[in-house]
Write an enzyme that holds these catalytic residues in place. Structure first.
Site, PDB file in Angstrom:
ATOM      1  CB  THR A  90      -0.927  -0.005   1.232  1.00 41.94           C
ATOM      2  OG1 THR A  90      -1.765  -1.157   1.187  1.00 41.94           O
ATOM      3  CG2 THR A  90      -1.802   1.245   1.262  1.00 41.94           C
ATOM      4  CG  ASP A 222      21.561  11.666   7.809  1.00 39.97           C
ATOM      5  OD1 ASP A 222      21.163  10.626   8.382  1.00 39.97           O
ATOM      6  OD2 ASP A 222      20.936  12.749   7.850  1.00 39.97           O
ATOM      7  CG  LEU A 224      22.760  12.500  12.206  1.00 43.93           C
ATOM      8  CD1 LEU A 224      22.923  13.952  11.790  1.00 43.93           C
ATOM      9  CD2 LEU A 224      23.039  12.331  13.692  1.00 43.93           C
ATOM     10  CG  ASP A 278       2.693  -3.556   9.949  1.00 44.46           C
ATOM     11  OD1 ASP A 278       1.525  -3.280   9.628  1.00 44.46           O
ATOM     12  OD2 ASP A 278       3.436  -4.271   9.248  1.00 44.46           O
TER      13      ASP A 278
END
Length: 302
Positions: A90, A222, A224, A278
């Site tokens: 989806t 990166d 982060l 989820d």
């Protein structure tokens, strides 16, 4: 290359099986050995995939959405085994990181056959009981986790429009929730925040919900994580904010603040967080980054 191709167990009788079989045939035409793995449940599929990796699989391919990819990344993270995507879900937000989005078996399988990979970060969730789990895209808590809950319960429509409808419905009961946050910022300093928030979102990737750029500046390579916080305002005011969210220009609005962090602890009573679409656990949760944990077949340059 020996490929374990994981087909979404929830779509075995529907959208997942056909694309998986077509992808397998095309990969075999490229000279690869392919075994389709699909259990009757997520747990069974995990067990079968793990066995295939331990046996001889040198690559894993997923025919499914972010939820099925989430299952696979738990097994391949840190192994160096590359992960390929046949986007059948989806949302397909991790597929976008690989330069893919819509279901196009030919493009997706040719991307895998080309053999170009890049290493991306994953985010690790640590629950109150000490258990951990990885995710690749975005963790939502607050309003957007309730949207996920509603969207997952809907049988119609399919695709990103399901999230759009769920957002509008959830706006009817929109309210702030008292949050406490403990952040380790990019420079290593710490910041503690508390107060009512509509939502607190942690992004390894830019988008969730089928392309909504909630963390528009996030870079999954990166080292982060990007945090987007939204404070309460009138429903009408926040409704007017929605078009900016879809354009990724919402971070300049007064009610929105962002941080770039190495880790963050989120706490709020009665809030369940969602990651990769989820449920991943009730708050409190700690989320930190695992640099370059996943090797991904990609259409882009590494």
């Amino acid at each position: 290359m020996t490929v374990a191709l994981l087909a979404n167990p929830a779509a075995r009788a529907g959208g997942g099986t056909g694309p998986a079989e077509r992808a397998a045939e095309r990969l075999r035409a490229h000279g690869m050995e392919v075994a389709i793995v699909s259990g009757g449940s997520a747990a069974e599929s995990t067990k079968l995939l793990r066995a295939a990796i331990e046996l001889d699989a040198t690559a894993v391919v997923v025919a499914g959405g972010d939820g099925t990819l989430h299952l696979a990344m738990q097994e391949v993270a840190g192994t160096g085994i590359p992960l390929g995507i046949i986007p059948v879900g989806t949302g397909n937000d991790l597929a976008a990181v690989a330069g893919l989005r819509e279901l196009d078996v030919e493009t997706a399988t040719d991307t895998i056959a080309a053999g170009v990979t890049k290493d991306i970060d994953l985010a690790r969730v640590t629950r109150a009981d000490g258990s951990t789990e990885l995710f690749g895209t975005v963790l939502a808590s607050g309003f957007d986790s309730r949207v996920n809950d509603r969207a997952n319960a809907m049988r119609w429509p399919r695709g990103g429009s399901r999230y759009n409808i769920a957002i509008l419905i959830e706006f009817l009961t929109l309210h702030g929730v008292p949050f406490s946050l403990d952040l380790e910022l990019a420079d290593g300093t710490r910041e503690q925040l508390s107060g009512d928030l509509v939502m607190a979102t942690v992004g390894n990737g830019r988008t969730y919900g089928g392309g909504i750029p909630i963390c528009p500046d996030a870079d999954p390579a990166d080292g982060l994580l990007d945090v987007t916080l939204v404070r309460p305002a009138g429903r009408l005011h926040l409704l007017r904010l929605l078009p900016r969210v879809y354009r990724g220009t919402h971070t300049t609005v007064d009610e929105v603040s962002t941080r770039r962090v190495r880790s963050i602890r989120l706490d709020a009573a009665g809030v369940t967080a969602y990651a990769d679409g989820d449920p991943i656990g009730a708050l409190p949760l700690t989320i930190d980054v695992v640099p370059r944990a996943l090797r991904l077949f990609t259409r882009d340059s590494p």
